[in-house]
Enzyme design. Sequence first.
Site, PDB file in Angstrom:
ATOM      1  CB  CYS A 147       9.567   3.167  -9.460  1.00  0.00           C
ATOM      2  SG  CYS A 147       9.502   2.039  -8.073  1.00  0.00           S
ATOM      3  CG  ASP A 181       4.306   3.800  -1.244  1.00  0.00           C
ATOM      4  OD1 ASP A 181       4.419   2.736  -1.881  1.00  0.00           O
ATOM      5  OD2 ASP A 181       5.111   4.749  -1.369  1.00  0.00           O
ATOM      6  CD  GLU A 230      10.284   8.125   0.718  1.00  0.00           C
ATOM      7  OE1 GLU A 230      10.363   7.912   1.939  1.00  0.00           O
ATOM      8  OE2 GLU A 230      11.263   8.411   0.006  1.00  0.00           O
ATOM      9  NE  ARG A 284       7.836  -3.522  -5.791  1.00  0.00           N
ATOM     10  CZ  ARG A 284       7.498  -4.500  -4.989  1.00  0.00           C
ATOM     11  NH1 ARG A 284       7.362  -5.722  -5.464  1.00  0.00           N
ATOM     12  NH2 ARG A 284       7.269  -4.266  -3.727  1.00  0.00           N
ATOM     13  CG  LEU A 285      14.609   0.856  -6.237  1.00  0.00           C
ATOM     14  CD1 LEU A 285      15.705  -0.175  -6.500  1.00  0.00           C
ATOM     15  CD2 LEU A 285      15.190   2.253  -6.266  1.00  0.00           C
ATOM     16  CB  SER A 286      11.504  -3.813  -3.819  1.00  0.00           C
ATOM     17  OG  SER A 286      10.915  -4.482  -4.903  1.00  0.00           O
ATOM     18  CB  ILE A 287      11.942   1.407  -1.250  1.00  0.00           C
ATOM     19  CG1 ILE A 287      13.012   1.623  -2.312  1.00  0.00           C
ATOM     20  CG2 ILE A 287      12.294   2.155   0.028  1.00  0.00           C
ATOM     21  CD1 ILE A 287      13.184   3.044  -2.762  1.00  0.00           C
ATOM     22  CB  ILE A 288       7.559   0.937   1.130  1.00  0.00           C
ATOM     23  CG1 ILE A 288       8.157   2.339   1.247  1.00  0.00           C
ATOM     24  CG2 ILE A 288       6.485   0.719   2.180  1.00  0.00           C
ATOM     25  CD1 ILE A 288       7.184   3.459   1.105  1.00  0.00           C
ATOM     26  CG  ASN A 302       8.961   7.084  -9.815  1.00  0.00           C
ATOM     27  OD1 ASN A 302       9.582   6.592  -8.893  1.00  0.00           O
ATOM     28  ND2 ASN A 302       9.462   8.024 -10.588  1.00  0.00           N
TER      29      ASN A 302
END
Length: 174
Positions: free
Chosen positions: A2, A104, A81, A53-57, A79
């Site tokens: 992100c 999150d 975790e 955005r880097l989609s992870i959760i 940005n």
Amino acid sequence: MCGIAGLFGYGPNAPPVDRDALERMTGAMIPRGPDGDGIWISDDDRTGFGHRRLSIIDLSDGGAQPMLLDGGRLAISYNGEIYNFRALRAELESAGTIFRSDSDTEVLIHLYDRHGPAMVERLRGMFALAIYDRDKRGVFLARDGFGIKPLYYADDGHTLRFASQVKALLAGGG
């Protein structure tokens, strides 16, 4: 990974947010977030956030950013975790908070709504975030204590600019 970016015109002579500058800033960070992007500008044109955005959760659109609460009373670009976000979410839910996503990011905006800037003391993880607070007419910036997630800024005496990368600040001009 992100990427976040933003402009906050706090001075009386600050120009309104330049949407093109914000788009250039987020465009400079495409490798940080290839899965999506977003731009948000406050109703008074004094604050603007951008996000890659880097989609992870939460892979759904429910995790898209910048994320708003109460129609823009609060806005967040984030940005990182948060390792304990599920426990924080459970605490908020037990206090009556209703969530619309599994993100999150949504936990963070509700946590700020409840605890203000002291929220960061409750976070375990790596993060850089910006939260616009319409009632306080301000922007809260924070990053994890180890500085794992970058947050660069520039201030010309009227406008505060911030981003996850220096090249994004340069792309925005000013």
